[in-house]
Design a protein around this motif. Structure first.
Motif, PDB file in Angstrom:
ATOM      1  N   HIS A  40       0.826  -1.203   0.000  1.00 54.50           N
ATOM      2  CA  HIS A  40       0.000   0.000   0.000  1.00 54.50           C
ATOM      3  C   HIS A  40       0.861   1.253   0.000  1.00 54.50           C
ATOM      4  O   HIS A  40       1.920   1.303   0.611  1.00 54.50           O
ATOM      5  N   SER A  41       0.379   2.276  -0.666  1.00 50.86           N
ATOM      6  CA  SER A  41       1.161   3.498  -0.814  1.00 50.86           C
ATOM      7  C   SER A  41       1.427   4.169   0.523  1.00 50.86           C
ATOM      8  O   SER A  41       2.421   4.870   0.669  1.00 50.86           O
ATOM      9  N   ASP A  42       0.557   3.967   1.517  1.00 53.08           N
ATOM     10  CA  ASP A  42       0.797   4.599   2.805  1.00 53.08           C
ATOM     11  C   ASP A  42       1.930   3.927   3.574  1.00 53.08           C
ATOM     12  O   ASP A  42       2.296   4.346   4.659  1.00 53.08           O
ATOM     13  N   ASN A  43       2.495   2.868   3.007  1.00 52.68           N
ATOM     14  CA  ASN A  43       3.675   2.232   3.604  1.00 52.68           C
ATOM     15  C   ASN A  43       4.955   2.972   3.238  1.00 52.68           C
ATOM     16  O   ASN A  43       5.994   2.749   3.844  1.00 52.68           O
ATOM     17  N   TYR A  44       4.883   3.848   2.227  1.00 54.27           N
ATOM     18  CA  TYR A  44       6.073   4.488   1.683  1.00 54.27           C
ATOM     19  C   TYR A  44       6.072   5.973   1.997  1.00 54.27           C
ATOM     20  O   TYR A  44       5.117   6.682   1.727  1.00 54.27           O
ATOM     21  N   TYR A  45       7.169   6.439   2.581  1.00 51.11           N
ATOM     22  CA  TYR A  45       7.351   7.858   2.820  1.00 51.11           C
ATOM     23  C   TYR A  45       8.721   8.241   2.289  1.00 51.11           C
ATOM     24  O   TYR A  45       9.733   7.632   2.643  1.00 51.11           O
ATOM     25  N   THR A  46       8.771   9.239   1.456  1.00 49.73           N
ATOM     26  CA  THR A  46      10.040   9.652   0.881  1.00 49.73           C
ATOM     27  C   THR A  46      10.891  10.362   1.923  1.00 49.73           C
ATOM     28  O   THR A  46      10.430  11.267   2.597  1.00 49.73           O
ATOM     29  N   VAL A  47      12.133   9.924   2.052  1.00 49.89           N
ATOM     30  CA  VAL A  47      13.110  10.602   2.903  1.00 49.89           C
ATOM     31  C   VAL A  47      14.173  11.194   1.991  1.00 49.89           C
ATOM     32  O   VAL A  47      14.848  10.471   1.260  1.00 49.89           O
ATOM     33  N   HIS A  48      14.297  12.503   2.008  1.00 45.87           N
ATOM     34  CA  HIS A  48      15.249  13.193   1.143  1.00 45.87           C
ATOM     35  C   HIS A  48      16.585  13.306   1.866  1.00 45.87           C
ATOM     36  O   HIS A  48      16.688  13.938   2.909  1.00 45.87           O
ATOM     37  N   HIS A  49      17.587  12.642   1.330  1.00 50.26           N
ATOM     38  CA  HIS A  49      18.902  12.668   1.950  1.00 50.26           C
ATOM     39  C   HIS A  49      19.936  12.324   0.891  1.00 50.26           C
ATOM     40  O   HIS A  49      19.608  11.883  -0.207  1.00 50.26           O
ATOM     41  N   SER A  50      21.179  12.532   1.232  1.00 57.95           N
ATOM     42  CA  SER A  50      22.274  12.158   0.334  1.00 57.95           C
ATOM     43  C   SER A  50      23.343  11.498   1.184  1.00 57.95           C
ATOM     44  O   SER A  50      24.225  12.157   1.730  1.00 57.95           O
ATOM     45  N   SER A  51      23.226  10.182   1.323  1.00 55.79           N
ATOM     46  CA  SER A  51      24.129   9.462   2.210  1.00 55.79           C
ATOM     47  C   SER A  51      25.180   8.656   1.468  1.00 55.79           C
ATOM     48  O   SER A  51      26.096   8.128   2.079  1.00 55.79           O
ATOM     49  N   ASP A  52      25.049   8.524   0.159  1.00 51.58           N
ATOM     50  CA  ASP A  52      26.025   7.703  -0.554  1.00 51.58           C
ATOM     51  C   ASP A  52      27.283   8.519  -0.880  1.00 51.58           C
ATOM     52  O   ASP A  52      27.336   9.728  -0.693  1.00 51.58           O
ATOM     53  N   VAL A  53      28.301   7.814  -1.332  1.00 45.32           N
ATOM     54  CA  VAL A  53      29.571   8.461  -1.641  1.00 45.32           C
ATOM     55  C   VAL A  53      29.380   9.394  -2.836  1.00 45.32           C
ATOM     56  O   VAL A  53      28.824   8.967  -3.856  1.00 45.32           O
ATOM     57  N   PRO A  54      29.805  10.647  -2.733  1.00 44.16           N
ATOM     58  CA  PRO A  54      29.678  11.556  -3.879  1.00 44.16           C
ATOM     59  C   PRO A  54      30.310  10.954  -5.131  1.00 44.16           C
ATOM     60  O   PRO A  54      31.464  10.524  -5.118  1.00 44.16           O
TER      61      PRO A  54
END
Length: 709
Positions: free
Chosen positions: A93-107
């Motif tokens: 269900h779509s309510d299971n997904y919440y977008t988290v905006h981040h940049s954690s990977d190696v540039p």
């Protein structure tokens, strides 16, 4: 003119940049130049890391067949599970997904948290279908509908706690012609027992003596109990006040930073993003420093906490300060002891007393390990208050969840000593230990809690560590590839007060750099020592010593070397996430030899454990079959003659599911099991004859066989 099928948080990208198309779950018409849309892709912001997934969802005008064909094409191109996110297929269900905006990977290295010649840690997709089929967001439900009848509040003038009635709450209770209330003092006898005083009657208000750190309150009306609740307190203690006065007399130019540790058991970095997205987003948005390459060093909570609290690995901890011997733990100097010796007031709180880190199948502490110790109060709360059980652990204790009792205690501790120096360690198990979904119920609460700490002024002079010990260790998600990585990559965030950032720009630079470096609990141990050194109350970091079991580990407030391998920082191959793996045959002769070596290793461990005392209780294991086998890709600095193989295998007589990592030396054909062997399925009732956690997961009791026969 083109027709686009869009979902919330979708956007359309063209060669000339982003086209701002409003997305609102409906078919939208958008005019655009054909050169702009030659290579459109749909950006599924709720997909893995918000990656761009190719999907030529271009439809000719008024073409119904084009619409149907394009939807089918996109369905197969981006995958059934990804498309299910849009169309709510298969229960995703779509309510299971919440977008988290981040940049954690190696540039420049999309998809990697750490990338070097000695270590490459892939980022785990929190929303991978193999995990999401087991995840369902849980709603927070208050433990009681009515407000509590009583509350406690510290009076600065009298330096005492007052227990008071909450007059506005009376309409919510069945109060007859009269009401009678009393409170019992809770006193610690030892780690497993508390004592209660007689029930002291009070009417509207009572002053609590400073010898009391917890109370249980009862109220009756018409000879019927209508209310029972508990309150923990942080009373004035003479020895603590004397210690703090000595520190003040030093006339320090600037108040040293305090330390607040907020730990959540069994929550991986990926599950923090999946189950607590609002909390994760809050941490990213408010400039907390993430350690994305933070790798656990052993199987369960105890050795990982001991690594950060003492700098010892499990073998050294059991030798130097055995938790299985009464008074054993007191032989080690914990990090809170070190802070206490340098003028800090200390506290420790942990919920679920039966599985407390230092008590589960262990002896615990003879004396309270800190100035303010929550365990006695929670023992009373679990004993006396109305209790609900979720996933085998206490959930509600009276009017709040067990975890909220810990969080309240931490809040009050930091409030009481906000103008002093403190070290507080607070740990919760109950909403995260046994299930990937349950902790989602605390997401909004945790954001509000962190905001309350800010309003209270706690963050102004406190270094705060928001962290975990490991990911989920059991259950269906653990059996997946994602689960394997998640278990080894716990969440780790650090907050630095503004004045520290301004005074130490190189520390800020180091924390930014270390985000994508391999780090460990031993490094966190050294970091806590470094923070103490910043107080000016020591002779510098070097005077505080290294982490005994990892002398090459270092403070995270200094740049961590890029070319770090697991072997360099006390991480056995079995727990190391620095390799990617290829699937190999489970039926080959070589794989079977490796599996038989693992079973032999387990049997030898049990046979020799505690001078053979356990072996007579447990049946020897035999190999049933190999479930999966993977071989690691060698990194550039790995020895060429060494294969690293990860196996999952099933043993008889109990169908135990194990995971092991074996180093196979191809020069002399020797095989070595690295780290301890993981048990992936539950063994409740199977190994009750063994009380030691180290051997318990490998044992199938002989008496079980007798009962079955």
């Amino acid at each position: 003119m083109f027709l686009y099928f869009l979902q919330p948080n979708l956007s359309v990208i063209g060669r000339r940049g982003r086209l701002n198309v409003m997305a609102d779950k409906r078919l939208l018409l958008e005019r655009c130049d054909t050169t702009e849309t030659e290579r459109l892709v749909v950006h599924l912001a709720k997909g893995p890391k918000g990656r761009l997934l190719p999907c030529s969802c271009l439809l000719r005008r008024k073409s119904l067949l084009g619409l149907i064909g394009t939807l089918i094409f996109c369905y197969f191109l981006i995958g059934r599970a990804e498309w299910a996110r849009v169309l709510d297929l298969d229960g995703l269900h779509s309510d299971n997904y919440y977008t988290v905006h981040h940049s954690s990977d190696v540039p420049g290295m999309d998809g990697f948290l750490v990338y070097s010649n000695s270590c490459k840690i892939k980022e785990v997709d929190p929303y991978k279908p193999e995990v999401m089929r087991h995840f369902k967001r849980v709603k927070y439900v208050p433990c009681k509908k009515q407000p509590p009848l009583t509350y406690v509040q510290f009076n600065e003038l009298s330096q005492s706690y007052f227990l008071s009635m909450n007059g506005s709450a009376f309409p919510h209770y069945k109060v007859g012609s009269s009401i009678h209330c009393c409170y019992m003092e809770v006193h610690r006898r030892n780690e497993t027992e508390v004592a209660y005083s007689k029930c002291h009657r009070f009417t509207h208000q009572a002053v609590l003596p400073n010898t009391v750190e917890g109370i249980i309150v009862k109220c009756t009306s018409n000879n019927e109990q209508i209310y029972i609740n508990g309150h923990a307190t942080i009373p004035v203690k003479r020895d603590v006040q004397q210690r703090l006065r000595v520190s003040v007399d030093r006339k320090e130019k600037q108040r040293p930073p305090s330390v607040l540790m907020l730990g959540i058991d069994s929550i991986s970095r990926a599950n923090l993003i999946r189950a607590m997205p609002k909390t994760a987003q809050y941490l990213y948005d408010n400039e907390w420093f993430e350690l994305a390459g933070y790798n656990k060093v052993d199987d369960n909570t105890f050795p990982n906490i001991m690594a950060l609290a003492t700098g010892y690995d499990l073998t050294s901890a059991n030798r130097e300060c055995s938790p299985y011997v009464v008074g054993g733990l007191e032989k080690c100097k914990f990090i809170w002891n070190l802070y206490g010796e340098h003028g800090y007031v200390t506290a420790y709180g942990e919920d679920a007393i039966q599985i407390n880190t230092f008590n589960y199948l262990k002896e615990g502490f003879v004396k309270p390990p800190v100035d303010y110790y929550l365990r006695p109060y929670l023992s009373a709360a679990e004993d006396k208050l109305q209790r609900t059980i979720v996933m085998g652990l206490p959930h509600c204790l009276g009017y709040e969840t067990a975890a909220e009792h810990v969080y309240d205690y931490a809040m009050e501790f930091t409030r009481r000593f906000r103008n002093d120096t403190y070290f507080g360690f607070f740990w919760t198990n109950t909403h995260s230990h046994s299930d990937i979904s349950q902790t989602s119920s605390m997401d909004a609460y945790m954001v509000r809690y962190l905001e309350r700490l800010v309003r209270q002024g706690t963050m102004d002079n406190s270094v705060v560590v928001f962290f975990s010990d490991h990911g989920l260790r059991f259950g269906p998600t653990r059996n997946t590839w994602s689960g394997h990585l998640e278990e080894r990559l716990p969440a780790m965030f650090i907050w630095l007060p503004t004045h520290l950032r301004q005074a130490h720009p190189k520390i800020v630079e180091a924390l930014h750099l270390n985000r994508n470096r391999l780090t460990t609990p031993y490094d966190l141990h050294m970091t806590l020592k470094h923070i103490l050194a910043l107080s000016g109350r020591t002779d510098g970091l070097e005077s505080l010593g290294s982490a005994p079991s990892c002398p090459q580990c270092q403070s995270l407030l200094r740049p961590v070397p890029e070319q770090r391998a697991c072997a360099d920082v006390g991480i056995e191959d079995h727990w190391c996430t620095c390799w990617s793996y290829d699937k190999i045959s489970t039926g080959s002769k070589q794989t079977k030899q490796l599996a038989l070596h693992v079973v032999s290793h387990i049997n030898e461990f049990v046979h020799g454990f505690r001078n053979g005392s356990v072996a007579k209780l447990c049946m020897p294991l035999t190999l049933s079959f190999v479930k999966s086998a993977y071989q690691a890709h060698r990194n550039a600095l790995d020895p060429e003659n060494m294969r690293t193989v990860r196996l999952t295998l099933v043993t008889l007589p109990s169908n135990a599911l194990f995971e092991a990592t074996v180093r196979h030396n191809q020069t002399d054909d020797s095989m070595t099991v690295t780290g301890s062997v993981s048990r992936l399925n539950m063994y409740i009732g199977e190994s009750d004859c063994v009380l030691d956690s180290a051997a318990k997961k490998y044992c199938c009791c002989r008496k079980n066989k007798t009962k079955k026969g």
